[in-house]
Scaffold this motif. Sequence first.
Motif, PDB file in Angstrom:
ATOM      1  N   GLU A  57       0.859  -1.191   0.000  1.00  0.00           N
ATOM      2  CA  GLU A  57       0.000   0.000   0.000  1.00  0.00           C
ATOM      3  C   GLU A  57       0.891   1.235   0.000  1.00  0.00           C
ATOM      4  O   GLU A  57       1.987   1.231   0.564  1.00  0.00           O
ATOM      5  CB  GLU A  57      -0.909   0.026   1.236  1.00  0.00           C
ATOM      6  CG  GLU A  57      -1.868   1.215   1.274  1.00  0.00           C
ATOM      7  CD  GLU A  57      -2.669   1.268   2.567  1.00  0.00           C
ATOM      8  OE1 GLU A  57      -3.599   2.090   2.643  1.00  0.00           O
ATOM      9  OE2 GLU A  57      -2.344   0.499   3.495  1.00  0.00           O
ATOM     10  N   ASP A  59       0.182   5.034   1.172  1.00  0.00           N
ATOM     11  CA  ASP A  59      -0.782   5.912   1.820  1.00  0.00           C
ATOM     12  C   ASP A  59      -0.382   7.369   1.586  1.00  0.00           C
ATOM     13  O   ASP A  59       0.677   7.817   2.025  1.00  0.00           O
ATOM     14  CB  ASP A  59      -0.828   5.606   3.317  1.00  0.00           C
ATOM     15  CG  ASP A  59      -1.892   6.409   4.048  1.00  0.00           C
ATOM     16  OD1 ASP A  59      -2.562   7.259   3.414  1.00  0.00           O
ATOM     17  OD2 ASP A  59      -2.053   6.217   5.271  1.00  0.00           O
ATOM     18  N   THR A  60      -1.248   8.112   0.902  1.00  0.00           N
ATOM     19  CA  THR A  60      -0.950   9.505   0.556  1.00  0.00           C
ATOM     20  C   THR A  60      -1.769  10.504   1.358  1.00  0.00           C
ATOM     21  O   THR A  60      -1.681  11.708   1.115  1.00  0.00           O
ATOM     22  CB  THR A  60      -1.217   9.737  -0.940  1.00  0.00           C
ATOM     23  OG1 THR A  60      -2.614   9.526  -1.198  1.00  0.00           O
ATOM     24  CG2 THR A  60      -0.387   8.788  -1.791  1.00  0.00           C
ATOM     25  N   SER A  61      -2.570  10.041   2.306  1.00  0.00           N
ATOM     26  CA  SER A  61      -3.529  10.932   2.972  1.00  0.00           C
ATOM     27  C   SER A  61      -2.850  12.065   3.723  1.00  0.00           C
ATOM     28  O   SER A  61      -3.284  13.227   3.654  1.00  0.00           O
ATOM     29  CB  SER A  61      -4.403  10.119   3.935  1.00  0.00           C
ATOM     30  OG  SER A  61      -3.606   9.398   4.863  1.00  0.00           O
ATOM     31  N   THR A  74      -0.304   7.891  -6.950  1.00  0.00           N
ATOM     32  CA  THR A  74       0.511   6.677  -6.936  1.00  0.00           C
ATOM     33  C   THR A  74       0.380   5.984  -8.289  1.00  0.00           C
ATOM     34  O   THR A  74      -0.388   6.413  -9.161  1.00  0.00           O
ATOM     35  CB  THR A  74       0.062   5.724  -5.827  1.00  0.00           C
ATOM     36  OG1 THR A  74      -1.238   5.200  -6.157  1.00  0.00           O
ATOM     37  CG2 THR A  74      -0.019   6.451  -4.486  1.00  0.00           C
ATOM     38  N   ASP A 131       4.054   1.017   2.291  1.00  0.00           N
ATOM     39  CA  ASP A 131       4.126  -0.277   2.968  1.00  0.00           C
ATOM     40  C   ASP A 131       4.688  -1.283   1.970  1.00  0.00           C
ATOM     41  O   ASP A 131       3.988  -1.726   1.053  1.00  0.00           O
ATOM     42  CB  ASP A 131       2.738  -0.696   3.451  1.00  0.00           C
ATOM     43  CG  ASP A 131       2.754  -1.999   4.235  1.00  0.00           C
ATOM     44  OD1 ASP A 131       3.868  -2.527   4.466  1.00  0.00           O
ATOM     45  OD2 ASP A 131       1.669  -2.502   4.584  1.00  0.00           O
TER      46      ASP A 131
END
Length: 788
Positions: A57, A59-61, A74, A131
Motif C-alpha cells: 500500500e 498511503d498519501t492521505s 501513486t 508499505d
Amino acid sequence: MQSMQGGRPTLLGVRTPRVEDDRLLAGRGRYIADVVLPGMVEAAFVRSDVPHARIREVDTSAALESPGVHAVFTGADLDLDAVPDRMPWVRPVRHFPLARDRVRYVGCPLAVVVADDRYLAEDATELVAADLEPVSTVDTAEQALSPDAALLYPEWGDNLLLSVDADSAEVDAAFERFRAVSGTFTTHRHSAVPLEGRGVVAEYRDDRLTVWTSTQAAYVVRAMLSAVLGLPERDIRVVTPDVGGGFGQKNEIYPEEYVVPWLAMRLRRPVRWIEDRHEHLIAATHARDTTIDLSAAVREDGTIAALRGRVRTDLGSGEIFPAGYGPSLVAVGSLCGPYRIPHQAIAVQGVVTNKTPTGGYRGFGGPEGTFAIERLVDKIGRELSIDPLELRRRMILAPDDLPYETASGARLESGTHREAFERAVELGERMLAEEQGSAAPGTYLGLGFATYVEGIASTTFSITGTWSSQDSADVRFDADGGVTVAVGISAMGQGAHTMVATLVAEALTLPIEQVRVVMGDTDTAPFGLGSWASRSALVAGGAIDRAAEVLRRKGTAIAAHLLEASPDDLELADGSFQVRGSPGSAISWTQVAQSALNRTFELPPGVEPGLEARAVYESTGLDHVPRPDGKMNACASYTNATHTAVVRVDPETGVVEVVRYAVVHDCGRVINPLTVAGQIHGGVAQGIGGTLYEQLPYDDGQPLATTFMEYLLPSAREIPVMEVEELGGPAPETPFGVKGAGEAGIIGAPAAIAGAVEHALAPLGVTEIDTVPLTPPVVRGLIEEARA
C-alpha cells in the motif's frame, strides 16, 4: 575566415568560433529550470528506499493535507499504458512510470506530489507512507544467475533480459589448431554526470500537450509519450531547450517524462520537475558494469586467428527505454578493433539485478570492448615474449587492406589505422622520455596505448524495435538572402548549431552569419532521431547536402534566366551565380531569392515560386537486423584513433596521475578543428574519470554513492594537457567527407591508462591489470599481491 580546398574557398577545416557560445557564456541560455509558465506548480517524486519489494500500500492521505499540496498520485492512480516493449528479441519488462506492484531498485518512483513550489512538494513526499514487503535482493550479475537467486520478473524463470549464444565452425577450428590466451576484463559501474540534470515541464492547453524536456531525441520522446499517454503524436509538441550535457544518458525516456505531462493534463495547469543531484545518482541511468570473458586463438607469431567469449552486462532492473543492453552489442562489434582478426563468436548476456537501470553513456560499449581486446593483446605479448607494439603492427590494418569487413560484419571503407597507431607510438615514446628526463629518482612512470575503431551514425532498430537511422533538413531562403535551416538532430553542448550553419554556408557558398539554425522542437524542426552515436554531422550533413543541391539547381535556373545565359555556363561561388569567364556577370542569392519570393513574374517558365527544400538522408549499406550469418554492419561509417597515456604511480599511496596524454584521430574531413578538439578533450576527461575515480558501488541493493561526497569526479587538476592530432582527409563514403567525433575521446582512455599503470608497476611485479577503476585501494592491492 576561409581556407582553400581544391583551389576554391571553403569553410571546412577553419577554426570558426562557435555561433552559440556568446549567448551561453553571457547567461542568456534557456535550460529546463529557466522555463517558467503562468500558474505553474512543481512536482517531487517519492522514491523507494528498498531495493526489492512487493508494494502492499502507498498511503498519501497525510501528504494531501500538507500545506500547498495540490495532488498526490501513486502508480494505481495513473491511467497510463505500460511503456511498450518493442524489441521481440528481449524479454518484456512491461514497466509503468510509477511502480504498481513491485519495486526493483532504490530510487524507483512510487508516487508524485504536486505543490505550489518544490520545497513544499519535497516536504510532503516525506509524509507519503509506503508499505513495502521486502524480497531477497540480487546485487551482481553472477548472483542473479545462481540457481537460487530471487527473480525480478518471476514469469521469466530466470534473470536474463537478453541471452544470445554464438558459435562458429571457423572459430572452433582455430581453437583446435592454435594455443589459447584468455582473460576476464571488467569495466565497473559508473555514469554520465552532466552539468545539467534531468528536468521536464509540461502544459496542456487547447487540447494540445507541450513538453519541454532535457533530451537528446525530441521526436523519440514524442512517439513514446503518444504510446503511453494515448494521445496522437500530432497533438504533442516536444521542445528541447538548451541542454547542459547529454552523453547518452539523456537519450533514454524516463518515468518522469511520462508522469509530468500526465499531471499537466490531469490538473489542467503547467507542471515542472527538476532533478536534484541525489536523484540523478540513484534514478538516472547508470552505465558500463560489464564483464567480458575473452579468449584468442593465437598463431605462433602472436597474431589472432579467432576470438571466442561472452559479454555479460548488469542491466540493473531493466526498467528503461531504450533498454540498456545496446552497449553490450556494440562491445561485441568493437572487439576486433582495427586488427585483421578473421573470426569471432561472442555470446551476450544482459542480466537484471536490483540496481538502477543501465542505459547509454558516451562510448556506448566501445570502451568496454576496446579495454578487453587491448588488454588481451598485451597479455598475448607477455605470454609469447613479443613486444606488444610489434604484435599490434603485425595485425593492424594497412591502407591496402581497405575496404575491410571485420569478423562482426562492420565494413571499414576508409581510415588511417596504421598511420594513427605509428604516430601515437612516436608521440607516446617522446612524452615518456621527456617525463623520465625530469622525474625524481624512484618515480614510477608508465606508458600505455589503445587503438580502436568507432562505429558512427548507427541504426537504432536493434535497441528500439522501431526506428532506423534517417534524419531530415529543411533549408529555406528569405527574400533578403538569409537562410533558415531546421534539422532533426539535437544540441547538447557539442557545437551542433555551428556545425549545421557551417555546412549550409559551405553548400550554398554563403557567409555563416547569414544562416539561422533551428532544432529541438517537433513543431518547427523536421523529423529526426536526435544526436547520439556521433551521428549528427553525418546525418544532418547528408540531409543538408541533398536539400542544398535542390536549391542550387533551382537557383541556377533562376539566375540563368535573369542573366540570359545557359545554366551550364554558370558556377556558384561567393554567394553568387557567375558566368564562367565573365566575373562581372553574376546574380547573388539575394537577387535569386527576390525573384523566387517577391518578384515572381521574373521566374523562368515552369519554375514555381519559393526557394526552400526538404531532404531526408539515410545511409546506405546499414544492416538494421543481423544477416543470416549473424554479422551486422550497423553503422554508416567508422572512425579510428590511437590513444597514448603517460602515468605516474605512487606505490605507497596507490595514487595514479595521468601526466601526459595524446590522441591521434581520424574522423574524415574536419568541419571545425576547435569543435573536434573540444570533443576529444572532453571525452578523454570523462575516460580518465571513469578509469581512476568514478564508481557506483552497491551493498545488498543499497547504492553507496548517492552524493558528490561519495561519487568522486576529476577536476581540472587531474586532467593533463593533451596533444590531439587529426589524420586523414575526406571520407569517400559520406556526405562532405565527414564522419563523427562525439565519442572517440572516451573509448581509448580505460585501456591506455590501464596499460600505462601496468607498465609503471612492472618493476614491482604487477603483471596484469584487467579491471577498472584503478582507485588507490585497488592499485595498492595489486602491489601488495605482487609483493606477496
